[in-house]
Design an enzyme around this catalytic site. Sequence first.
Site, PDB file in Angstrom:
ATOM      1  N   ASP A  84       0.830  -1.208   0.000  1.00  0.00           N
ATOM      2  CA  ASP A  84       0.000   0.000   0.000  1.00  0.00           C
ATOM      3  C   ASP A  84       0.870   1.266   0.000  1.00  0.00           C
ATOM      4  O   ASP A  84       2.098   1.199  -0.029  1.00  0.00           O
ATOM      5  CB  ASP A  84      -0.923  -0.055   1.242  1.00  0.00           C
ATOM      6  CG  ASP A  84      -2.291   0.527   0.974  1.00  0.00           C
ATOM      7  OD1 ASP A  84      -2.397   1.461   0.167  1.00  0.00           O
ATOM      8  OD2 ASP A  84      -3.257   0.065   1.612  1.00  0.00           O
ATOM      9  N   GLU A 101      -0.852   1.957  -5.035  1.00  0.00           N
ATOM     10  CA  GLU A 101      -0.604   3.380  -4.753  1.00  0.00           C
ATOM     11  C   GLU A 101      -1.699   4.249  -5.348  1.00  0.00           C
ATOM     12  O   GLU A 101      -1.542   5.449  -5.486  1.00  0.00           O
ATOM     13  CB  GLU A 101       0.839   3.709  -5.065  1.00  0.00           C
ATOM     14  CG  GLU A 101       1.418   4.307  -6.287  1.00  0.00           C
ATOM     15  CD  GLU A 101       0.707   5.222  -7.181  1.00  0.00           C
ATOM     16  OE1 GLU A 101       1.105   6.380  -7.194  1.00  0.00           O
ATOM     17  OE2 GLU A 101      -0.185   4.817  -7.935  1.00  0.00           O
ATOM     18  N   TRP A 102      -2.835   3.584  -5.634  1.00  0.00           N
ATOM     19  CA  TRP A 102      -4.103   4.244  -5.990  1.00  0.00           C
ATOM     20  C   TRP A 102      -4.054   5.037  -7.307  1.00  0.00           C
ATOM     21  O   TRP A 102      -4.879   5.923  -7.541  1.00  0.00           O
ATOM     22  CB  TRP A 102      -4.602   5.148  -4.856  1.00  0.00           C
ATOM     23  CG  TRP A 102      -4.392   4.605  -3.485  1.00  0.00           C
ATOM     24  CD1 TRP A 102      -4.788   3.381  -3.052  1.00  0.00           C
ATOM     25  CD2 TRP A 102      -3.728   5.242  -2.374  1.00  0.00           C
ATOM     26  NE1 TRP A 102      -4.414   3.204  -1.734  1.00  0.00           N
ATOM     27  CE2 TRP A 102      -3.763   4.330  -1.295  1.00  0.00           C
ATOM     28  CE3 TRP A 102      -3.119   6.484  -2.191  1.00  0.00           C
ATOM     29  CZ2 TRP A 102      -3.207   4.628  -0.053  1.00  0.00           C
ATOM     30  CZ3 TRP A 102      -2.571   6.773  -0.957  1.00  0.00           C
ATOM     31  CH2 TRP A 102      -2.618   5.860   0.098  1.00  0.00           C
ATOM     32  N   GLY A 103      -3.039   4.803  -8.114  1.00  0.00           N
ATOM     33  CA  GLY A 103      -2.964   5.465  -9.419  1.00  0.00           C
ATOM     34  C   GLY A 103      -2.418   6.873  -9.371  1.00  0.00           C
ATOM     35  O   GLY A 103      -2.334   7.540 -10.408  1.00  0.00           O
ATOM     36  N   ASP A 117     -10.048   3.523  -3.613  1.00  0.00           N
ATOM     37  CA  ASP A 117     -10.746   2.288  -3.212  1.00  0.00           C
ATOM     38  C   ASP A 117     -12.137   2.158  -3.823  1.00  0.00           C
ATOM     39  O   ASP A 117     -12.894   3.132  -3.913  1.00  0.00           O
ATOM     40  CB  ASP A 117     -10.907   2.258  -1.688  1.00  0.00           C
ATOM     41  CG  ASP A 117      -9.586   1.997  -1.007  1.00  0.00           C
ATOM     42  OD1 ASP A 117      -8.541   2.050  -1.679  1.00  0.00           O
ATOM     43  OD2 ASP A 117      -9.608   1.727   0.205  1.00  0.00           O
TER      44      ASP A 117
HETATM   45  C1  GAL Z   1      -6.215   1.104   1.261  1.00  0.00           C
HETATM   46  C2  GAL Z   1      -6.266   0.093   0.123  1.00  0.00           C
HETATM   47  C3  GAL Z   1      -7.343  -0.904   0.439  1.00  0.00           C
HETATM   48  C4  GAL Z   1      -7.020  -1.594   1.744  1.00  0.00           C
HETATM   49  C5  GAL Z   1      -6.844  -0.560   2.862  1.00  0.00           C
HETATM   50  C6  GAL Z   1      -6.351  -1.219   4.140  1.00  0.00           C
HETATM   51  O1  GAL Z   1      -5.236   2.038   1.014  1.00  0.00           O
HETATM   52  O2  GAL Z   1      -6.507   0.758  -1.071  1.00  0.00           O
HETATM   53  O3  GAL Z   1      -7.485  -1.835  -0.607  1.00  0.00           O
HETATM   54  O4  GAL Z   1      -5.859  -2.356   1.587  1.00  0.00           O
HETATM   55  O5  GAL Z   1      -5.922   0.431   2.483  1.00  0.00           O
HETATM   56  O6  GAL Z   1      -6.176  -0.312   5.162  1.00  0.00           O
END
Ligand code: GAL
Length: 439
Positions: free
Chosen positions: A148, A181-183, A203
């Site tokens: 993450d 890393e969310w793009g 997410d």
């Molecule tokens: C976010 C991630 C999710 C999940 C979450 C856990 O950053 O995009 O898929 O892993 O953290 O805290």
Amino acid sequence: MKKLVLIVAVAFLFFGVFAQKFEKLVKTPPMGWNSWNKYQCNVSEVLIMGMADAMVSSGMKDVGYEYIVIDDCWQISRDENGNIVPDKDRFPHGMKYIADYVHSKGLKFGIYSSAGTVTCQKRPGGFGHEYQDALYYAKCGVDYLKYDWCGSSSQDAKSSYTNMRDALYTAGRPIVFSICEWGSSKPWEWAGTVGNLWRTTGDISDSWNSMIGIFDKQKDLARYAGPGKWNDPDMLEVGNGGMTTEEYRTHFSLWCMLASPLIAGNDIQNMTPETKSILLNKEIIAINQDTLGRQATCYRDNVDYQIWVKGLSNNEKAICLLNKSDEKKTVLVDFALLAQVRTGGRGFGGFGGPGAPAAPGTPGTPAIPVASTATVGAPATQAAPAGPPVGFQRGGTPLTLANYTVRDIWDHKDLVFKETSIYVDMPPHSVKVYRFIKK
Ligand code: GAL
């Protein structure tokens, strides 16, 4: 001095030549289950082992699901030597115990951390401990790492993930590296040599709007995906209760068309027949898992009605009609024309070059009516073709409808053509997926 030069040269060779991602992993999109979407921090040994059992007993393993991944919250601190410490209350036997159990079921085991100092749930992250953590993962028998981006403040994404890639490689166990890393830094532009999959957006949540909003953002990314390197529009919500069965079927179909990772996020120990009929539909999974590794491109975009095309091996293809609107639509589909749609391109839109249709709305160029739409009650009309996008399939063979059997992937039936243009009813938020199978 000579000795120093030698050390530097050896180090350069080692990292320059040998530091890389593991090849041969996830040549088709990874399939599995992850704890986050349904359970968030409520993870435990009992839950994870139960999910491994269910992956086998539900038949998911038989149709290709393989990875059981624990997301955030398995870790609680670091010891005095900096080693990561699992939450003893939730994982009393440690992580290797679970990995061994998952392996004993013929499955693979995944775990989660973050490139920053903390995870998104404020557990210890990997920053500064990359090589130590990678060794720990290798020792435990981890097969998949979701990494993450929380706690990363001013870190550079590409170098942070490359550092972890090198740590995993040095530890020596082939581990699928899932970049999360969310793009933000356009990982599709740099992550092909760093990881095996990379999140392209923030997410997902369990609603139509969230799912379709994420889908809309994948449109220009097809050319970055391929065997061993996948765009990841996030894990599946199928079966979690926030969408209708129709919407979940659409969600799953679109992820299959996009060659996305298929990581279920529901309670696979208790699935309704509807959920099972979606997650276990072998025919749509085969489209996702096609060895060519092509991500679908958008062939027609009438905003709330779209046609997506995914090239498949053996000169086959999948075509997905998508009704994004809140209204029922009746569409007139010209299968003879669809049979000639090219699948060779990988670029934006995927259909450039001579004979390719104009993008919708291109001034002065009539749109080619592969399918026209009409609201129920009103007759659907089809304009005269402005010259079909006659093209050559991969391999240079011109193919027509006569070369194919067309199969409806959700009805599990081959189409029987009296006419080659057929009216198709599409409920709101629905898809039709057809596979053009070479005769
Ligand atoms: C976010 C991630 C999710 C999940 C979450 C856990 O950053 O995009 O898929 O892993 O953290 O805290």
